[in-house]
Design an enzyme around this catalytic site. Structure first.
Site, short mmCIF file in Angstrom:
data_model
loop_
_atom_site.label_atom_id
_atom_site.label_comp_id
_atom_site.label_asym_id
_atom_site.label_seq_id
_atom_site.Cartn_x
_atom_site.Cartn_y
_atom_site.Cartn_z
N HIS A 97 -9.77 1.86 -0.40
CA HIS A 97 -8.31 1.75 -0.32
C HIS A 97 -7.83 1.19 -1.66
CE1 HIS A 97 -4.31 1.18 0.82
NE2 HIS A 97 -4.44 0.49 1.93
N CYS A 135 0.79 -1.23 0.00
CA CYS A 135 0.00 0.00 0.00
C CYS A 135 0.83 1.29 0.00
CB CYS A 135 -0.95 -0.01 1.19
SG CYS A 135 -1.98 -1.49 1.23
N HIS A 163 -3.41 7.93 6.26
CA HIS A 163 -3.58 6.63 5.61
C HIS A 163 -4.99 6.12 5.92
CE1 HIS A 163 -2.34 3.02 3.61
NE2 HIS A 163 -2.51 2.27 4.68
#
Length: 395
Positions: free
Chosen positions: A316, A157, A282
């Site tokens: 995400h 990520c 995040h």
């Protein structure tokens, strides 16, 4: 020394193109997040799919077809004149390409292998090369005719954020005069089932930093920048990376690696914490990530900093997330945001008493400074891989 972000192409659940994405982002529009069947057996999940029509592969590139490459091409076409002009100006050997991805062409590979299990043979369009991590970079470089450094990075990520940091370094060390950089990832059953097996995926819309948070939603996106030393209104001021290696999938509970990445980014950019005007968190809405990130942010910004997670509007986007959220910082500073609005934090407004409090942005909140603005974006990944980037008004 800063690098400059001369152009941006972007497509995600918010829309396609800078103005469309900016309008939806600052309005807090989460309508692109929709419940869908078919990704995980027996479950309906909220996902951030791209609903815009994607371009067909260019003539001669049909063998490189994948949804990942279509997303990437959609972003590239938005800024093709700027990309071609840079290549004409600097030459094919002096323009680099660095992308982040985690899925590459595995969506199509999974479908083709399922057909092999069913029919006993692979379809004629199956190509192992399309599931290799370098496939998006190879496609885009071939389409543009590049001969400089070309590669993909896959650090889960943080991949998209790491691509921007790597592009900055290629410019600073004089290897390239311009670098095309960003991230791309597409929805696929492999990742959705993988995160589901970790019990990390929420069926309902994600709820970062809430006491009621229950995991992530997954999305897809492409965000592509042209970065160079040529002056532009928005600059890449610096970044920091760390790897705390606490656990294969869980972050350090105290956020030590996250804090280290943010501190390194500030040092690299020559800034103090109080000079950061906004932080894109995040903010995945998992129990562990939100806990450690709130601890790290509170430690670095004890007086508070305006911050939000944009994932309730996009999902995400994994390998694309770091580049996409840097794009949101770019849009915040750009002419596409004339009212200087901040991306709002969408949640149920039930704070978790076990988390350090954060200064989460509300709809309509604005940047306070008119010039000399500095925005930070966090990206964290499996294995304790952490990146923080800083964008700002060009000095």
């Amino acid at each position: 020394m800063p690098s400059y972000l001369n152009a941006l192409g972007v497509v995600c659940a918010l829309g396609a193109g800078k103005q469309a994405v900016a309008d939806a982002l600052f309005a807090g529009d989460s309508s692109g997040m929709r419940a869908e069947d078919g990704w995980v057996s027996g479950r309906q999940l909220t996902v951030g799919a791209v609903h815009a029509e994607l371009p067909a592969m260019p003539a001669g590139f049909e063998a490189m077809h994948s949804r990942n490459n279509q997303l990437l091409l959609a972003a590239a076409l938005q800024i093709e004149p700027e990309l071609r002009a840079a290549i004409e100006r600097y030459g094919t050997t002096r323009v680099g390409l660095v992308l982040g991805t985690s899925t590459s062409g595995i969506r199509e590979a999974g479908e083709h292998i399922a057909r092999y299990v069913q029919d006993g043979e692979l379809p004629c369009e199956y190509s192992y090369a399309q599931q290799e991590m370098a496939a998006p970079a190879t496609f885009l470089a071939d389409w543009l005719g590049l001969a400089g450094p070309v590669y993909c990075q896959s650090t889960a990520c943080t991949s998209g954020a790491r691509a921007l940091l790597s592009a900055h370094r290629l410019l600073q060390q004089g290897t390239c005069d311009a670098v095309i950089c960003g991230g791309v990832d597409s929805l696929c059953r492999l990742t959705l089932n993988g995160f589901s097996s970790l019990e990390a995926v929420a069926a309902e819309p994600c709820n970062p930093f809430s006491a009621n948070r229950n995991g992530i939603n997954i999305g897809e996106a492409a965000a592509l920048f042209l970065m160079s030393r040529e002056h532009a209104p928005i600059a890449f001021l610096g970044g920091g990376a760390s790897s705390d290696a606490h656990h294969i999938s869980a972050p350090h509970p105290d956020g030590l690696g996250a804090l280290g990445a943010m501190q390194k980014a500030l040092s690299n950019a020559g800034l103090a914490p109080e000079q950061i005007d906004y932080l894109n968190l995040h903010g995945t809405a998992t129990r562990h990530n939100d806990s450690m990130e709130s601890a790290a942010v509170h430690s670095l910004f004890p007086a508070g900093v305006a911050c939000s997670s944009s994932k309730p509007m996009t999902g995400h986007t994994l390998g694309a997330a770091g580049a996409l959220e840097a794009a949101f910082c770019w849009l915040t500073l750009s002419e596409h945001n004339p009212d200087a609005l901040l991306p709002p934090h969408l949640w149920d407004e039930h704070p978790d008493p076990l988390l350090q409090p954060l200064q989460l942005t509300r709809p309509g909140e604005r940047l306070q400074r008119q010039q000399g603005r500095h925005l930070m974006s966090n990206s964290f990944a499996f294995g304790g891989n952490n990146i923080a980037l800083i964008l700002g008004d060009a000095p």
